[in-house]
Enzyme design. Structure first.
Site, PDB file in Angstrom:
ATOM      1  N   HIS A  55       0.877  -1.176   0.000  1.00  0.00           N
ATOM      2  CA  HIS A  55       0.000   0.000   0.000  1.00  0.00           C
ATOM      3  C   HIS A  55       0.918   1.231   0.000  1.00  0.00           C
ATOM      4  O   HIS A  55       2.014   1.178   0.559  1.00  0.00           O
ATOM      5  CB  HIS A  55      -0.821  -0.059   1.294  1.00  0.00           C
ATOM      6  CG  HIS A  55      -1.887   0.969   1.434  1.00  0.00           C
ATOM      7  ND1 HIS A  55      -1.619   2.269   1.812  1.00  0.00           N
ATOM      8  CD2 HIS A  55      -3.237   0.897   1.282  1.00  0.00           C
ATOM      9  CE1 HIS A  55      -2.760   2.941   1.888  1.00  0.00           C
ATOM     10  NE2 HIS A  55      -3.750   2.137   1.563  1.00  0.00           N
ATOM     11  N   ASP A  84       3.134  -4.312   8.059  1.00  0.00           N
ATOM     12  CA  ASP A  84       1.864  -3.626   7.879  1.00  0.00           C
ATOM     13  C   ASP A  84       0.763  -4.669   8.106  1.00  0.00           C
ATOM     14  O   ASP A  84       0.541  -5.537   7.270  1.00  0.00           O
ATOM     15  CB  ASP A  84       1.800  -3.050   6.455  1.00  0.00           C
ATOM     16  CG  ASP A  84       0.469  -2.373   6.161  1.00  0.00           C
ATOM     17  OD1 ASP A  84      -0.469  -2.515   6.962  1.00  0.00           O
ATOM     18  OD2 ASP A  84       0.382  -1.701   5.101  1.00  0.00           O
ATOM     19  N   GLN A  88      -4.426  -5.395   6.953  1.00  0.00           N
ATOM     20  CA  GLN A  88      -5.394  -6.308   6.349  1.00  0.00           C
ATOM     21  C   GLN A  88      -5.396  -7.679   7.014  1.00  0.00           C
ATOM     22  O   GLN A  88      -6.088  -8.586   6.564  1.00  0.00           O
ATOM     23  CB  GLN A  88      -5.124  -6.465   4.845  1.00  0.00           C
ATOM     24  CG  GLN A  88      -5.320  -5.200   4.037  1.00  0.00           C
ATOM     25  CD  GLN A  88      -6.768  -4.722   4.019  1.00  0.00           C
ATOM     26  OE1 GLN A  88      -7.705  -5.446   4.364  1.00  0.00           O
ATOM     27  NE2 GLN A  88      -6.965  -3.468   3.623  1.00  0.00           N
ATOM     28  N   LYS A 109     -10.304  -0.656  10.303  1.00  0.00           N
ATOM     29  CA  LYS A 109     -10.350  -1.867   9.475  1.00  0.00           C
ATOM     30  C   LYS A 109     -10.568  -3.102  10.340  1.00  0.00           C
ATOM     31  O   LYS A 109     -10.485  -4.229   9.861  1.00  0.00           O
ATOM     32  CB  LYS A 109      -9.047  -2.024   8.681  1.00  0.00           C
ATOM     33  CG  LYS A 109      -8.897  -0.982   7.570  1.00  0.00           C
ATOM     34  CD  LYS A 109      -7.626  -1.220   6.807  1.00  0.00           C
ATOM     35  CE  LYS A 109      -7.176  -0.013   6.021  1.00  0.00           C
ATOM     36  NZ  LYS A 109      -7.965   0.230   4.814  1.00  0.00           N
ATOM     37  N   CYS A 135      -4.962   2.535  -3.462  1.00  0.00           N
ATOM     38  CA  CYS A 135      -3.714   3.076  -2.886  1.00  0.00           C
ATOM     39  C   CYS A 135      -2.547   2.128  -3.104  1.00  0.00           C
ATOM     40  O   CYS A 135      -1.675   2.002  -2.236  1.00  0.00           O
ATOM     41  CB  CYS A 135      -3.847   3.390  -1.404  1.00  0.00           C
ATOM     42  SG  CYS A 135      -5.127   4.570  -1.021  1.00  0.00           S
TER      43      CYS A 135
HETATM   44  C1  LIG Z   1      -2.406  -2.772   3.489  1.00  0.00           C
HETATM   45  C2  LIG Z   1      -2.752  -1.402   3.983  1.00  0.00           C
HETATM   46  N1  LIG Z   1      -1.802  -0.627   4.525  1.00  0.00           N
HETATM   47  C3  LIG Z   1      -2.055   0.605   4.991  1.00  0.00           C
HETATM   48  C4  LIG Z   1      -3.316   1.151   4.905  1.00  0.00           C
HETATM   49  C5  LIG Z   1      -3.529   2.532   5.413  1.00  0.00           C
HETATM   50  O1  LIG Z   1      -4.402   2.556   6.490  1.00  0.00           O
HETATM   51  P1  LIG Z   1      -4.987   3.931   7.026  1.00  0.00           P
HETATM   52  O2  LIG Z   1      -5.531   4.650   5.839  1.00  0.00           O
HETATM   53  O3  LIG Z   1      -6.042   3.524   7.986  1.00  0.00           O
HETATM   54  O4  LIG Z   1      -3.870   4.677   7.680  1.00  0.00           O
HETATM   55  C6  LIG Z   1      -4.328   0.394   4.331  1.00  0.00           C
HETATM   56  C7  LIG Z   1      -5.688   0.952   4.198  1.00  0.00           C
HETATM   57  O5  LIG Z   1      -6.174   1.238   3.120  1.00  0.00           O
HETATM   58  C8  LIG Z   1      -4.041  -0.910   3.855  1.00  0.00           C
HETATM   59  O6  LIG Z   1      -4.990  -1.672   3.291  1.00  0.00           O
END
Ligand SMILES: Cc1ncc(COP(=O)(O)O)c(C=O)c1O
Lengths: 421, 157
Positions: free
Chosen positions: A135, A212, A215, A238, A377
């Site tokens: 991401h 990270d 998910q 999430k 993203c």
């Molecule tokens: C794999 C992953 N990393 C990071 C993020 C970023 O999360 P947040 O927007 O809640 O900071 C997301 C959310 O879209 C994600 O799916």
């Protein structure tokens, strides 16, 4: 024990609403943000109406109660991931947590030098390793760190099935590697990363690992200390919690050595006109008034998840993953990511031959079905598969097999609607 | 759905006016005309358009563009191309303002009959204005044309 999905759905009032002129909502966008059960909102309401006060300050009773609730929330979220409370830093979300670590590295590299922080100091010749499946939130902060320090950014590729290609693991993670940042589950391919292999390689060379867990945290049982990563980040919204809150996990050693990034109230010990000393972690990283109510909500979500039980959850979601994978039976649909139900979560990204993802999403929306369209993203992984964007359907414990069948039926109408075949 | 994806939109999206294959833009010969170029991206979906407008004096002699995008964005750029060729920069700028007004009408459309006549086929996009997330798609081509005109005017000065 099988889950009672009807009873679970009743805890989410939003699932009862209709959209687009009376159509029952079919919410298949939980990978973007999950809906919230009553328990989460009630915990936040109860805190707001009965215990709200400034945390870690003053002596009045409300302040004490609020502080207790805030610290209890930290302990609850810590338990969800097998951590100790002082290994949990509150952040505004995963993005903030990942930036916090990257900026800690930047401060260690460019700011005042300290012996403790030297393990985070980067210089030209050092290497930062990420993956092609990241991401943007776990990619761009590392790009910036590489640019600021002169370190080189390298990455694991992804194979045609959407799984990480670890065939060059020992070449990519070498004595020059200082950082290995990677996702537990891709938010595009749904593939689960074999963490153990990467962590073992990183440990051999003394590189710091950052996971990270956005998910994975709401779908897989997590024991972060057992996984052996140095840092991990995830978001409340999430995992059935509110927006505006997240967690950065760090081992005691890693947090103790990481330089602070945000400065101000609540993170200092003593302050003179020219200097300050800092509190120990986790408070060292929590400058300013925190998102206390949201933290209470995130803890309620963690409890809610624990009460479901991850065994039940995984079994049920596996079933949903299999249902989602059947989209490829529809002519003209190509999945981005593994076709098998193992080592993945209940999420599927795909393209529809001849119809742009935006148009697919629009037709589904008209049928009351909420999916994500675009790049989610994660532009590099889309480039990897030669597509500019995709459609993503993601399911969780409040979705039913019937909903996914309805989704596939609506999807089958898309190409005929646009007159392509 | 047929409100949004009107037949005219579907047809334009399949065979858009002015769209050329990737790579053909670079070879675009200006034949001594003043040209303006613009590249626009919609970061949420990654859709892109690169547009070249050729001017004969103040008149737009030709528009070609290359891009990828949804049916709405492709059809909108196509209808816009049909409208703009042969018009002056001032006329096109005026059309662009009207089209923006239409897009921000939240499904109501325009009321002024003269404005409706001026927009012609582009009123087929009225349905888009009910979907806030899609307005950017319909405006992508128009934004590219606005920037291309601006660039040509700067060059012409
Ligand atoms: C794999 C992953 N990393 C990071 C993020 C970023 O999360 P947040 O927007 O809640 O900071 C997301 C959310 O879209 C994600 O799916």
């Amino acid at each position: 024990m099988a889950l009672d999905i009807t009873a679970i759905r009743e805890q989410f009032p939003i699932l009862d609403r209709t959209v687009r002129g009376g159509k029952p909502l079919i919410y298949l966008d939980s990978a973007a943000t999950t809906q919230r059960p009553r328990a989460v909102v009630e915990a936040m309401e109860q805190f707001t109406f009965s215990h709200n006060g400034a945390v870690h300050r003053g002596t009045h009773q409300l302040g004490e109660e609020a502080t207790d609730a805030f610290e209890a929330a930290r302990a609850t979220v810590a338990r969800l991931v097998g951590a100790a409370p002082d290994e949990i830093v509150w952040t505004s979300g995963a993005t903030a947590g990942l930036n916090l670590v990257a900026n800690g590295f930047k401060n260690a590299s460019l700011g005042p030098k300290s012996a403790a922080a030297s393990r985070f100091a980067l210089k030209p010749g050092d290497e930062i390793v990420v993956t092609e499946a990241e991401h943007h939130s776990n990619l761009v902060p590392w790009q910036e760190l590489a640019k600021a320090t002169g370190a080189e950014l390298r990455w694991f590729g992804v194979d045609d099935e959407g799984r990480l290609d670890l065939s060059n693991l020992n070449e990519l993670i070498n004595e020059r590697t200082k950082v290995v940042a990677f996702t537990h589950v891709s938010n595009v391919t749904a593939a689960i990363t074999p963490i153990e292999q990467i962590v073992a390689a990183a440990r051999r060379v003394g590189a710091t690992t950052i996971l990270d867990a956005c998910q994975s945290v709401a779908h897989l049982p997590l024991d972060l200390p057992a996984l052996g990563v140095d840092f991990a980040a995830f978001s409340g919204h999430k995992m059935f919690g509110p927006t505006g809150v997240g967690v950065l996990y760090g081992t005691r050693e890693a947090l103790a050595a990481l330089p602070p990034v945000n400065f101000g109230g609540s993170m200092v010990e003593t302050v003179t006109m020219t200097d300050a000393t800092y509190l120990p972690p986790p408070m060292r990283f929590e400058a300013g008034t925190q998102m206390v109510t949201a933290a209470i909500g995130m803890a309620a979500a963690a409890n809610w998840l624990n009460n479901l039980g991850f065994d039940n959850l995984s079994e049920y979601e596996n079933n949903l993953a299999e249902e989602l994978l059947k989209v490829e039976e529809i002519p003209g649909i190509t999945i981005i990511g593994p076709r098998e139900a193992h080592d993945r979560v209940a999420l599927v990204s795909f393209v529809v031959d001849g119809v742009h993802p935006h148009d697919v999403g629009q037709v589904l929306d008209d049928a009351g079905i909420a999916v994500r369209v675009g790049q989610h993203c994660a532009q590099p992984i889309h480039n990897r598969f030669g597509v500019s964007s995709s459609v993503r359907a993601s399911a969780t414990v409040y979705n039913t097999v019937a909903e996914i069948s309805a989704f596939r039926e609506a999807l089958a109408q898309v190409r005929p609607f646009f007159g392509v075949d | 759905m047929t409100q949004l994806y009107q037949q005219l939109i579907l047809e334009h999206s399949k065979t858009p006016t002015g769209r050329v294959a990737k790579g053909e833009l670079e070879g675009a010969n200006s034949h001594g005309l003043n040209i303006g170029t613009s590249h626009q991206v919609n970061p949420t979906c990654g859709d892109e358009i690169t547009l070249v407008a050729k001017f004969e004096g103040d008149k737009i002699a030709d528009i070609i563009w290359e891009g990828q995008g949804c049916a709405i964005s492709q059809a909108s750029a196509s209808v816009m191309t049909d409208m703009a060729i042969g018009q002056t920069a001032t006329q096109v700028t005026d059309d662009n303002l009207l089209f923006h007004e239409l897009m921000h009408s939240r499904g109501a459309g325009l009321t002024d009959p003269q404005a409706i006549e001026q927009l012609g086929d582009a009123v087929a996009f009225t349905g888009v204005s009910q979907y806030p997330a899609r307005i950017k798609c319909a405006l992508l081509g128009w934004e590219a044309l606005r920037a291309a005109i601006h660039q040509a005017q700067l060059k012409g000065e």
